[in-house]
Design a protein around this motif. Structure first.
Motif, PDB file in Angstrom:
ATOM      1  N   GLN A 128      -3.237   4.896  -1.113  1.00  0.00           N
ATOM      2  CA  GLN A 128      -4.188   4.093  -0.342  1.00  0.00           C
ATOM      3  C   GLN A 128      -4.269   4.491   1.128  1.00  0.00           C
ATOM      4  OE1 GLN A 128      -1.818   1.644  -2.250  1.00  0.00           O
ATOM      5  NE2 GLN A 128      -3.275   0.351  -3.285  1.00  0.00           N
TER       6      GLN A 128
ATOM      7  N   LEU B 108      -5.590  -3.375   4.649  1.00  0.00           N
ATOM      8  CA  LEU B 108      -5.601  -1.918   4.697  1.00  0.00           C
ATOM      9  C   LEU B 108      -6.414  -1.437   5.895  1.00  0.00           C
ATOM     10  CD1 LEU B 108      -4.605   0.630   3.350  1.00  0.00           C
ATOM     11  CD2 LEU B 108      -6.623   0.601   1.873  1.00  0.00           C
TER      12      LEU B 108
ATOM     13  N   TYR C 264       0.845  -1.188   0.000  1.00  0.00           N
ATOM     14  CA  TYR C 264       0.000   0.000   0.000  1.00  0.00           C
ATOM     15  C   TYR C 264       0.885   1.244   0.000  1.00  0.00           C
ATOM     16  CZ  TYR C 264      -3.298  -3.553   1.587  1.00  0.00           C
ATOM     17  OH  TYR C 264      -4.057  -4.699   1.699  1.00  0.00           O
TER      18      TYR C 264
END
Length: 303
Positions: free
Chosen positions: A43, A208, A13
Motif C-alpha cells: 500500500q 493512507l 498498511y
C-alpha cells in the motif's frame, strides 16, 4: 488496565521503504516498480534512489501512495542514510523534486542534521553491509532507526541482519526503531529468490497518506518483517500478550534481565504468548520466527 500497543489504529498498511529504479542504479523503470509492488498488495512505497530526491504526486490515496525521499551517502559511502519526507515539519526548506545530492563531505551527524532541517526523518541503512561500528551508531543523534533486515544484503552477502546493532543501541539507552526493507536493484522481480518483496514494515496509521504513515513511523506504530505477522500486541501493567500468524517461536528479548523464548516442544505452530517483564528490565522487544526461519520484529517497549 489492558492497553492495545499494536495496532493502535483500525487499519494497517504494508510498505517498503528502500527501492531503486533506473533513476539511479536500479534495473527497472519507475512505473514497472510501482506496478509490481501494487500487484503484490503493498500500500505504500518509498522510491529511494541514490542521491536523487523523489517527490510524489500521490501523497494521499485509499489504495496506494509513494513516500518522498532518497538514499544519501556520506564521505567514503560507509554511511547510507535514508531521508524520507516528514510533512508534519511544515516550516522546512525542502529538497526539490529530482534534485541531485552528491556524496557529501559532511560528517554523518552533519548530514543527518541537514536532512532533518529539510523536513525529513532519517534511517541508517544496512549497517552490517557498510561495516559500521556499534559505537558510530551510538554517537550519532537524531535518526529514527536502523535497518535490522535488508533483503538484498542478505541475498547478496549474508549481511542483511543487524539485530545485534539494534540490541547494542537499546542496551546503551538509545531509543531507536527497527526497519526491514528490500533495497531491490536487480532485474529479477519474478525469480524464485528475488531482491523484491522480501522485507517490509506494517504500519498502523490513521489513514493512507504520507503524513499519517510517517507520523506512525515516528511513534513506533509498526513492525518489521520478512515473513510472519503480528496480529495484536497488548500490555497490562508489566504483562505483554500477543497474537500472531502461525509461528514456530515467540521470543521476548529484554535487558538487563533475561526474557523468554516460547515454543511448543512438539514443534507445532503457536499463535499466542504472554510474558511478564521482570523488574529491572529496561526494554523488551518481541521477535517471532516461523517454520521457514522467517522473522518479524516488534518495536521495543521501554520500562
Amino acid at each position: 488496565m489492558k492497553k492495545r500497543i499494536f495496532p493502535r489504529f483500525e487499519n494497517t498498511y504494508r510498505g517498503n521503504l528502500h527501492t531503486h529504479t533506473t533513476r539511479s542504479d536500479g534495473a527497472y523503470e519507475l512505473d514497472a516498480v510501482l506496478h509490481a509492488y501494487q500487484d503484490m498488495g503493498y500500500q505504500f512505497l518509498c522510491i529511494s534512489d541514490h542521491r536523487k530526491y523523489y517527490v510524489s504526486s500521490i501523497k494521499e490515496n485509499e489504495n496506494f501512495i509513494i513516500l518522498d525521499g532518497m538514499e544519501g551517502e556520506v564521505g567514503d559511502s560507509s554511511y547510507h542514510i535514508h531521508a524520507i519526507a516528514d510533512y508534519s515539519a511544515e516550516e522546512a526548506e525542502r529538497f526539490e523534486a529530482e534534485s541531485i545530492w552528491p556524496v557529501t563531505e559532511q560528517s554523518p551527524q552533519e548530514t543527518i542534521n541537514e536532512y532533518i532541517k529539510r523536513g525529513n526523518i532519517c534511517i541508517i541503512n544496512h549497517p552490517r553491509w557498510t561495516k559500521l561500528e556499534y559505537e558510530e551508531l551510538l554517537e550519532a543523534e537524531g535518526y529514527l532507526g536502523i535497518e535490522i533486515y535488508n533483503n538484498n544484503c542478505d541475498r547478496e552477502s549474508l549481511t542483511g541482519y543487524a539485530t545485534d546493532y539494534w540490541d547494542y543501541l537499546l542496551r546503551k539507552g538509545k531509543r531507536v526503531y527497527g526497519f526491514a526493507s528490500d533495497d531491490a536493484h536487480a532485474k529479477d522481480i519474478h525469480c524464485n529468490v528475488s531482491e523484491y518483496f522480501g522485507g517490509w514494515i506494517c504500519v498502523s496509521a490513521e489513514g493512507l497518506s504520507q503524513k499519517n504513515i510517517v507520523n506512525s513511523m515516528k511513534t513506533g506504530d509498526f513492525y518489521a518483517s520478512n515473513g510472519p505477522a503480528f496480529l495484536t500486541i497488548d500490555k497490562e501493567d508489566r504483562t505483554i500478550s500477543l497474537q500472531t500468524s502461525p509461528v514456530k517461536s515467540i521470543a521476548f528479548i529484554s535487558w538487563p534481565e533475561h526474557g523468554v523464548n516460547v515454543y511448543d516442544k512438539s514443534g507445532k505452530d503457536i499463535r499466542e504468548a504472554a510474558f511478564t517483564v521482570p523488574e529491572g528490565a529496561r526494554y523488551v522487544r518481541i521477535e517471532i520466527t516461523d517454520q521457514n526461519g522467517k522473522k518479524a520484529w516488534s518495536n521495543p517497549l521501554f520500562f
